[in-house]
Design an enzyme around this catalytic site. Structure first.
Site, short mmCIF file in Angstrom:
data_model
loop_
_atom_site.label_atom_id
_atom_site.label_comp_id
_atom_site.label_asym_id
_atom_site.label_seq_id
_atom_site.Cartn_x
_atom_site.Cartn_y
_atom_site.Cartn_z
N PHE B 31 -1.48 0.57 3.74
CA PHE B 31 -2.42 0.58 4.43
C PHE B 31 -3.41 -0.24 4.35
CE2 PHE B 31 -1.39 4.88 2.82
CZ PHE B 31 -0.26 5.58 3.97
N GLY B 32 -4.50 -0.61 3.48
CA GLY B 32 -5.19 -1.62 4.41
C GLY B 32 -4.93 -3.34 4.85
N VAL B 96 3.37 -12.32 -5.04
CA VAL B 96 2.19 -13.23 -5.47
C VAL B 96 2.20 -13.43 -7.22
CG1 VAL B 96 -0.29 -13.47 -4.95
CG2 VAL B 96 0.84 -12.89 -3.42
N GLU B 187 0.27 18.41 -5.29
CA GLU B 187 1.48 17.88 -4.16
C GLU B 187 2.97 18.12 -5.24
OE1 GLU B 187 -1.19 16.63 -0.25
OE2 GLU B 187 0.57 15.16 -1.59
#
Lengths: 436, 436
Positions: B31-32, B96, B187
């Site tokens: 998301f970021g 990475v 959930e």
């Protein structure tokens, strides 16, 4: 024949059917086995379906999973769900390791299951014609895990090409070779060509996916050799229009980590897919039955195994002959009609009705699609179509036959979406070495 | 700072950006990272996004893949597709392995990539609090392959129970234990309960899937501890109504092949899922930066790393403090706002505009769903909802934030279908030992 013991006691499965009704065991829930089970719903027998997977797979669309057009769950249905309302049918997930014909027992990993009637519908796997070492370099396409592995190979090749400096290596990464130009090979080649030319076209910065080379290799003299020659030619033209290189009449003589040798030419490739041949399951070994070179069991006109009138073989594992003495091809409609035939035969037998006639395949036709707007269809052994109309017909028929309404609707939506946007929906690289 | 060399020459990537513009490297397309990349589209910089996967994953719905409600492709989008129209952004699939801060270079498997600005958005993994040997028995849920592995475990447990004779073993197969009662744990517990009670209820003959026992274990004193207490209580009641056993205030002291030990009680179980804790990625090691016990890098108010004003850390890997000095939680909205903030900051810096203010998270709220018709929502730090309205809101918000219109439509359709039929769509057992 006494049904009592074999159906209820001697086998080692938890809570066997408590009734004294004949016990029909079906091994394999492909098109043949599932059709037989569905057709036996409500019959005065107890049915056990054994499959090593928990789902029925709609194999004709598997190539779309391999080329990132559909998701696995869209072409698979849990066997239990399909047979939920058939109260006399139970489903067992397990791997069959052998059959004891004398003791009327199927051996699975964990349980022995007794039977009165046995239907073997165990399908076929790839055959590498004695070159089993080719499999690691040229995977075939029969299972969902095959499809996701091929999808991973194709998409990873483009990703690796994007960052590759060496032009020769990049070239090799963008060469895709499909061996075998039957329906699966033709459909794969077309779908990879469209993926490269359309869905991926604008996603890369260093490479142009449209420059990918797709080569379809066929040892025979034409593509789709089971179709009339005119349709083979149409398919050939459509493939060329999509930019697929078709090599006819050249055998593959080597497959290794670097690529393939076609005739005398070596083609470097990181992605080779095998669509050239199949071999029947191990059922012939289980029964010690007479089989042809491809492992198919020679069956009687009623699809029973000679000497065992309570054991039937259907689908790709059966060598059944048409009235002219030619073997029926390994097609979904043949398997389905055979499954229905044996179910009807058993129903007649247990209810003491008249004997059923020999199995005869009713040929509604065959179809293959070659990318967007193009397909060939040969219907009722008489009518030949190609192009857009055949393609729409292909889509209609495949949607209709997809097991389960939910999948039908969603696949139809996915196709419409892809058609309008030129995008494809399931471009995930999962599993394999990138999984952690 | 000189952009010239680092952006165009010294790094070893094929065809580096040819411009003399600053080069922003973003590691991680969660998301970021993805938000930062989208926000930098059209800015006077060149951007390279590096991710070891080819897709962005919508993690909030991952639990539905694990419980057979959705397919992986429905909650994932190829990163290249999302960024297709951003001409100044390129995508690199790679892993990475380290960062050379002095040399301004990111090391990946295969290539070194130079940068002028670096954004690390590498997320978090499970943490077993020093009990790494528990992972094999109690997998966590962060990746698609985690989700399909958990799906395989859950569905295989029901299949194995169907044929199991020993009542104790059958009991163990039908015990499902979820450790940790944050949103993911709650959930998951709710979804497994519904799968057992509804979707699978009529599919088996020997077992009753409704008899499955679902146990949610939490060491803290309440479920959803990040929510106001009143909502925790509502969630607790909803879970109980679904038949989930909730054990509060008891730590898990052992996890092994047979089950778990909760407090002093041993619960036998074949399916244990870990939702108890996370640990930040290895980024702190790459930078040799100051990090907290969970591996999060302490960042400045502008999210840069102390001593390196061209290196930013966002999302679950960052330890950023709110104005009161408390760390921001590891939530998708925090990561997205941080991505947008850093993108704006870089845009301002390279165009010589005024400095940007410190990052402050704007809390729109948080939600969690507990099965059909039930959710809790805490909005704008003020409003509290639970029940049907919160559930509808939850669905609306999740559909809205799903990347890509195609997925939105299909997920909406799948949900509607499941809601009406009580069925679930993706009940495939794939991969693992059943794959051949």
């Amino acid at each position: 024949m006494s049904h009592a013991q074999s159906a209820s006691e001697p086998h080692d499965l938890a809570s066997p059917p408590a009734s004294r009704r004949p016990h029909v065991v079906i091994v394999g829930a492909g098109f043949g086995g599932l059709t037989a089970a569905q057709r036996l719903a409500g019959a005065p027998v107890d049915v056990t379906v054994i499959d090593r997977r928990n789902y029925h797979l709609f194999q004709p669309l598997l190539y779309q999973v391999a080329t990132a057009g559909l998701s696995p769950a869209q072409i698979a249905m849990p066997i239990r769900s399909v047979l939920r309302d058939a109260a006399n049918v139970r489903v067992l997930m397990g791997r069959v390791s052998g059959v004891d014909v004398a003791g009327r027992t199927v051996h699975t990993d964990g349980h022995d299951v007794g039977y009165d009637y046995l239907i073997l519908a165990t399908g076929a796997r790839h055959s590498y014609f004695g070159h089993d070492d080719w499999e690691q370099y040229a995977p075939g396409l029969k299972k969902i895990d095959d499809a996701t592995a091929i999808r991973r190979r194709i998409l990873t090749a483009f990703e690796a090409a994007e960052t590759e400096r060496d032009p020769a290596v990049r070239r090799r990464l963008l060469n895709f070779i499909i061996i075998g130009a039957g329906p699966t090979g033709v459909e794969l080649a077309g779908a990879i060509a469209e993926l490269a030319r359309r869905a991926l076209a604008r996603d890369f910065r260093q490479i142009d996916p449209r420059a990918a080379r797709i080569v379809l290799v066929e040892a025979g003299s034409r593509v789709l050799s089971a179709f009339p020659e005119a349709l083979s030619e149409r398919a050939y033209t459509s493939l060329q229009r999509l930019g697929v290189e078709v090599r006819l009449g050249v055998p593959v003589t080597a497959v290794d980590a670097e690529g393939v040798v076609v005739g005398s030419e070596r083609i470097a490739s990181a992605t080779v897919i095998w669509a050239a041949g199949v071999r029947a399951s191990s059922a012939a070994k289980w029964l010690k039955a007479d089989a042809d070179r491809a492992g198919r069991i020679r069956v009687q006109p009623d699809l029973s195994v000679p000497g065992h009138d309570n054991v039937f073989v259907i689908g790709d594992t059966a060598l059944a002959l048409d009235p002219a003495g030619n073997p029926y091809p390994g097609l979904a409609p043949v398997a389905k009609q055979q499954g229905a035939y044996v179910a009807d035969l058993l129903r007649a037998r247990v209810t003491g009705r008249a004997a059923v006639r020999p199995f005869v395949y009713r040929d509604w036709g065959a179809m293959a699609t070659i990318g967007r707007n193009h397909a060939v269809a040969h219907l009722f052994s008489r009518y030949r179509f190609s192009g857009l109309f055949a393609w729409l017909l292909w889509g209609l028929v495949h949607i209709m036959f997809l097991a389960g309404f939910r999948n039908r609707l969603i696949v139809l939506m996915d196709w419409t979406w892809s058609y309008v946007t030129f995008q494809s929906g399931a471009r995930l690289i999962t599993g394999g070495s990138n999984s952690d």
